[in-house]
Design a protein around this motif. Structure first.
Motif, mmCIF file in Angstrom:
data_model
loop_
_atom_site.group_PDB
_atom_site.id
_atom_site.type_symbol
_atom_site.label_atom_id
_atom_site.label_comp_id
_atom_site.label_asym_id
_atom_site.label_seq_id
_atom_site.Cartn_x
_atom_site.Cartn_y
_atom_site.Cartn_z
ATOM 1 N N SER A 15 0.813 -1.220 0.000
ATOM 2 C CA SER A 15 0.000 0.000 0.000
ATOM 3 C C SER A 15 0.847 1.271 0.000
ATOM 4 O O SER A 15 0.514 2.245 -0.655
ATOM 5 C CB SER A 15 -1.003 -0.006 1.161
ATOM 6 N N ARG A 16 1.970 1.279 0.732
ATOM 7 C CA ARG A 16 2.793 2.491 0.757
ATOM 8 C C ARG A 16 3.388 2.783 -0.623
ATOM 9 O O ARG A 16 3.645 3.943 -0.963
ATOM 10 C CB ARG A 16 3.898 2.358 1.801
ATOM 11 N N ASP A 38 8.456 -7.592 -6.198
ATOM 12 C CA ASP A 38 7.724 -8.035 -5.002
ATOM 13 C C ASP A 38 7.665 -9.555 -5.102
ATOM 14 O O ASP A 38 7.725 -10.102 -6.215
ATOM 15 C CB ASP A 38 6.302 -7.439 -4.999
ATOM 16 N N ARG A 43 0.164 -8.194 -6.686
ATOM 17 C CA ARG A 43 0.306 -6.802 -6.213
ATOM 18 C C ARG A 43 1.127 -5.970 -7.198
ATOM 19 O O ARG A 43 0.843 -4.802 -7.430
ATOM 20 C CB ARG A 43 0.938 -6.768 -4.815
ATOM 21 N N ASP A 85 9.547 -4.263 6.577
ATOM 22 C CA ASP A 85 10.698 -3.624 7.243
ATOM 23 C C ASP A 85 11.963 -4.497 7.290
ATOM 24 O O ASP A 85 13.062 -4.035 6.997
ATOM 25 C CB ASP A 85 10.341 -3.265 8.692
ATOM 26 N N HIS A 88 14.278 -4.487 4.170
ATOM 27 C CA HIS A 88 14.826 -3.262 3.557
ATOM 28 C C HIS A 88 16.320 -3.387 3.254
ATOM 29 O O HIS A 88 16.795 -2.955 2.202
ATOM 30 C CB HIS A 88 14.623 -2.061 4.489
ATOM 31 N N TYR A 91 17.723 -4.819 -0.129
ATOM 32 C CA TYR A 91 17.630 -3.993 -1.343
ATOM 33 C C TYR A 91 18.523 -2.761 -1.234
ATOM 34 O O TYR A 91 19.092 -2.312 -2.230
ATOM 35 C CB TYR A 91 16.161 -3.642 -1.610
ATOM 36 N N GLU A 105 11.816 3.664 2.753
ATOM 37 C CA GLU A 105 10.817 3.928 3.793
ATOM 38 C C GLU A 105 11.422 3.643 5.166
ATOM 39 O O GLU A 105 12.375 2.887 5.307
ATOM 40 C CB GLU A 105 9.571 3.056 3.562
ATOM 41 N N LYS A 106 10.843 4.282 6.173
ATOM 42 C CA LYS A 106 11.239 3.980 7.541
ATOM 43 C C LYS A 106 10.668 2.634 7.946
ATOM 44 O O LYS A 106 9.641 2.236 7.360
ATOM 45 C CB LYS A 106 10.800 5.074 8.518
ATOM 46 N N ASN A 134 8.512 11.210 6.778
ATOM 47 C CA ASN A 134 7.564 12.217 6.304
ATOM 48 C C ASN A 134 7.048 13.133 7.414
ATOM 49 O O ASN A 134 6.621 14.251 7.143
ATOM 50 C CB ASN A 134 6.390 11.537 5.587
ATOM 51 N N TRP A 177 1.844 -8.561 9.239
ATOM 52 C CA TRP A 177 3.242 -8.828 9.543
ATOM 53 C C TRP A 177 3.821 -7.974 10.670
ATOM 54 O O TRP A 177 4.745 -8.405 11.353
ATOM 55 C CB TRP A 177 4.111 -8.711 8.284
ATOM 56 N N HIS A 190 9.274 0.155 14.437
ATOM 57 C CA HIS A 190 8.433 0.444 13.269
ATOM 58 C C HIS A 190 7.719 1.791 13.378
ATOM 59 O O HIS A 190 7.663 2.560 12.430
ATOM 60 C CB HIS A 190 7.397 -0.674 13.092
ATOM 61 N N TYR A 260 -4.821 -6.896 -1.446
ATOM 62 C CA TYR A 260 -4.530 -7.984 -0.489
ATOM 63 C C TYR A 260 -5.447 -9.201 -0.627
ATOM 64 O O TYR A 260 -4.959 -10.316 -0.769
ATOM 65 C CB TYR A 260 -4.622 -7.455 0.950
ATOM 66 N N TYR A 269 -0.449 -14.081 2.239
ATOM 67 C CA TYR A 269 -0.379 -12.902 3.125
ATOM 68 C C TYR A 269 -1.813 -12.560 3.538
ATOM 69 O O TYR A 269 -2.612 -12.130 2.720
ATOM 70 C CB TYR A 269 0.269 -11.763 2.356
ATOM 71 N N HIS A 380 -0.481 12.294 6.279
ATOM 72 C CA HIS A 380 0.370 12.556 7.441
ATOM 73 C C HIS A 380 0.514 14.059 7.696
ATOM 74 O O HIS A 380 1.604 14.604 7.716
ATOM 75 C CB HIS A 380 1.729 11.883 7.288
HETATM 76 N N1 LIG Z 1 6.306 6.770 6.309
HETATM 77 C C1 LIG Z 1 5.072 6.337 6.498
HETATM 78 O O1 LIG Z 1 4.231 7.076 6.944
HETATM 79 C C2 LIG Z 1 4.719 4.936 6.128
HETATM 80 C C3 LIG Z 1 3.377 4.561 6.048
HETATM 81 C C4 LIG Z 1 3.081 3.241 5.701
HETATM 82 C C5 LIG Z 1 4.114 2.327 5.494
HETATM 83 N N2 LIG Z 1 5.395 2.739 5.587
HETATM 84 C C6 LIG Z 1 6.503 1.771 5.365
HETATM 85 O O2 LIG Z 1 6.377 1.252 4.054
HETATM 86 C C7 LIG Z 1 6.772 -0.117 4.039
HETATM 87 C C8 LIG Z 1 5.639 -0.953 3.447
HETATM 88 O O3 LIG Z 1 4.493 -0.868 4.271
HETATM 89 P P1 LIG Z 1 3.033 -1.178 3.680
HETATM 90 O O4 LIG Z 1 2.078 -0.625 4.647
HETATM 91 O O5 LIG Z 1 2.971 -0.799 2.279
HETATM 92 O O6 LIG Z 1 3.011 -2.768 3.821
HETATM 93 P P2 LIG Z 1 2.356 -3.810 2.791
HETATM 94 O O7 LIG Z 1 2.265 -5.085 3.525
HETATM 95 O O8 LIG Z 1 1.160 -3.232 2.168
HETATM 96 O O9 LIG Z 1 3.469 -3.927 1.651
HETATM 97 C C9 LIG Z 1 4.680 -4.602 1.854
HETATM 98 C C10 LIG Z 1 5.061 -5.302 0.550
HETATM 99 O O10 LIG Z 1 6.330 -5.950 0.747
HETATM 100 C C11 LIG Z 1 6.244 -7.181 0.078
HETATM 101 N N3 LIG Z 1 7.259 -8.119 0.581
HETATM 102 C C12 LIG Z 1 7.148 -9.094 1.503
HETATM 103 N N4 LIG Z 1 8.322 -9.746 1.637
HETATM 104 C C13 LIG Z 1 9.189 -9.162 0.780
HETATM 105 C C14 LIG Z 1 10.535 -9.411 0.436
HETATM 106 N N5 LIG Z 1 11.262 -10.380 1.001
HETATM 107 N N6 LIG Z 1 11.096 -8.611 -0.496
HETATM 108 C C15 LIG Z 1 10.395 -7.623 -1.088
HETATM 109 N N7 LIG Z 1 9.117 -7.358 -0.805
HETATM 110 C C16 LIG Z 1 8.520 -8.112 0.120
HETATM 111 C C17 LIG Z 1 4.834 -7.661 0.301
HETATM 112 O O11 LIG Z 1 4.448 -8.646 -0.634
HETATM 113 C C18 LIG Z 1 4.059 -6.363 0.138
HETATM 114 O O12 LIG Z 1 3.666 -6.165 -1.194
HETATM 115 C C19 LIG Z 1 7.135 -0.486 5.467
HETATM 116 O O13 LIG Z 1 8.528 -0.412 5.636
HETATM 117 C C20 LIG Z 1 6.456 0.582 6.297
HETATM 118 O O14 LIG Z 1 7.154 0.860 7.487
HETATM 119 C C21 LIG Z 1 5.715 4.014 5.898
#
Ligand SMILES: NC(=O)c1ccc[n+]([C@@H]2O[C@H](COP(=O)([O-])OP(=O)(O)OC[C@H]3O[C@@H](n4cnc5c(N)ncnc54)[C@H](O)[C@@H]3O)[C@@H](O)[C@H]2O)c1
Length: 436
Positions: A15-16, A38, A43, A85, A88, A91, A105-106, A134, A177, A190, A260, A269, A380
């Motif tokens: 989603s992010r 991914d 997705r 997380d 990260h 990559y 991302e954090k 952010n 997760w 987190h 999802y 998932y 945010h």
């Molecule tokens: N700064 C913010 O305000 C903010 C807000 C939301 C999320 N985030 C960060 O963004 C990141 C994603 O969060 P999200 O809410 O989108 O989660 P999410 O679960 O929607 O997305 C995570 C994605 O990572 C994929 N994934 C799982 N294992 C993996 C792997 N080994 N290698 C690569 N990809 C893999 C999943 O399939 C999924 O598509 C996190 O690090 C979260 O902390 C930051």
């Protein structure tokens, strides 16, 4: 199109990722999404379809395990990391080894070992890491930075920070997760990473030691004790989830369904677990005392099961006190509802809209209310769009909001030290964490 567009590859198509994919689409005159990675092809397809719907070439799709191949075949200039997380670092390290810039991302990562590896890799690389904190770009937080830097309360001596996640947004960390410490680092990494980063940035200081307490007292199997648990595993297909204020009904929200529910067949998932289902390994109630290298002390709390969402932060200084109270709009506002009325973060109505109150209390004079304009209602507190302007358009960055890998490590340090302190019952020095 003017010149050759900057080439972006994104890993972690959840989603992010949407915010970054849209940011690149909106800048098609100078930016191009060349690849998506991914483990879940469905997705990837959702995001790729958004790019194509904008009339742009579809990005190449890769299994995340083929990330090195992605780099060599699609030759991005910058990699965007929005994966789970605990992944990260994989990559970041690969992109830095290829001398590429990374927008991450954090949290930067979830362990001290990986943090040290990332810093060392960046030293060797021509690439640069930017961590997307952010919250720094929220106008309220910029104002705090400005007031502290201009000495509005003199020298800062101590900080109190109390952050509340409500039973919609806070609950969301217990559905998927994030509920596993080895995937998210727990909420002190987190989520609190945002808050520790703000304090580091506001004070221009780094944490040196933490003493913390943490417990899981509300979610997980506590639901049996409190009577909140309705005894199902996940929402989809569970009659017991009907009318549960903690339930996330993905089928009623097109975005959640597409990203999802419809993608489950690929990797299993499950996004809508019962927040009271067993297996949670993170805390929902945390407090920490943190010492900074500047001598400032911080008392911090994070509660993940509050009836309202927002925070109070105050700074005690040698010439007065600064206080900020915010009811966070993003997660209380009904704009998070799906088209047919289903709330993304549970089924109950938000009690109020977001608002803030910032008060400067100088010694011996009347307190002053600080006006930072109308409360920003989306992304945010308005931080997301302002951050994208710096990241993608090179907009001016007057308060050094753009965060480095070192900032990412410093944000992580207080959380990791706090987690270790909870485990050992002792105060933990940051230097001990990074010894190896
Ligand atoms: N700064 C913010 O305000 C903010 C807000 C939301 C999320 N985030 C960060 O963004 C990141 C994603 O969060 P999200 O809410 O989108 O989660 P999410 O679960 O929607 O997305 C995570 C994605 O990572 C994929 N994934 C799982 N294992 C993996 C792997 N080994 N290698 C690569 N990809 C893999 C999943 O399939 C999924 O598509 C996190 O690090 C979260 O902390 C930051």
């Amino acid at each position: 199109m003017s010149g050759t567009p900057h080439r972006y590859a994104l890993v972690g198509a959840g989603s992010r990722a949407t915010m970054f994919v849209n940011a690149v689409i909106e800048r098609s005159d100078k930016a191009r999404l060349v690849a998506l990675a991914d483990p879940n092809p469905h997705r990837i397809g959702v995001h790729a379809a958004a790019v194509e719907a904008a009339g742009l070439p579809a990005p190449a799709a890769y299994d995340a395990a083929d990330f090195d191949r992605l780099l060599s075949e699609t030759e991005p200039d910058t990699v965007i990391v929005t994966s789970v997380d605990a992944t990260h670092h994989e990559y970041l390290l690969a992109a830095l080894a290829a001398d590429l810039d990374v927008i991450c991302e954090k949290p930067l990562t979830t362990t001290a070992e990986h943090a040290a590896e990332i810093l060392a890799a960046e030293e060797r690389s021509a690439g640069k890491v930017t961590v997307t904190f952010n919250y720094r770009y929220n106008p309220l937080h910029e104002k705090v930075a400005e007031l502290l830097r201009e000495g509005a309360i003199g020298e800062v001596i101590s900080v109190g920070f109390d952050w509340l996640l409500d039973t919609r947004h806070g609950a969301d960390y217990f559905r998927r997760w994030h509920r596993l410490a080895d995937r998210s680092g727990g909420l002190l990494v987190h989520k609190s990473g945002h808050h520790f980063d703000l304090v580091n940035w506001w004070l221009d200081a780094a944490p040196v030691q933490a003493f913390a307490k943490g417990k899981l007292a509300f979610y997980g199997e506590n639901g049996k004790r409190t009577g909140h648990d309705r005894g199902y595993d996940r929402v989809a297909g569970s009659a017991n989830a009907e009318g549960d204020p903690f339930a996330l009904h993905m089928a009623e929200n097109p975005q959640l369904k597409e990203l999802y529910l419809d993608a489950e067949g690929e990797d299993g998932y499950i996004r809508d677990q019962n927040v009271f289902a067993p297996g949670v390994t993170i805390y929902d109630d945390m407090m920490a005392l943190v010492d900074y290298d500047s001598g400032v002390t911080l008392s911090y709390r994070l509660t993940a099961y509050s009836p309202w969402e927002g925070y109070r932060v105050h700074f005690n200084g040698t010439r007065g006190r600064l206080e900020l109270l915010v009811v966070e709009n993003d997660h209380v506002n009904p704009h998070l509802k799906g088209p047919n009325g289903a709330s993304i973060h549970g089924t109950h109505e938000a009690a109020e809209e977001g608002w803030y109150e910032m008060t400067l209390h100088p010694f011996w004079t009347k307190p002053t209310k600080i006006d930072v304009g109308e409360y920003q209602r989306k992304g945010h507190g308005g931080g997301d769009q302002r951050m994208l302007a710096v990241l993608f358009d090179g907009a001016a960055d007057p308060h050094q909001r753009s965060a480095t890998a070192r900032d990412g490590v410093n944000a992580l340090a207080a959380g990791l030290a706090s987690n270790e302190s909870i485990a050992t019952g002792q105060a933990v020095a940051v230097t001990d964490l990074f010894k190896q």
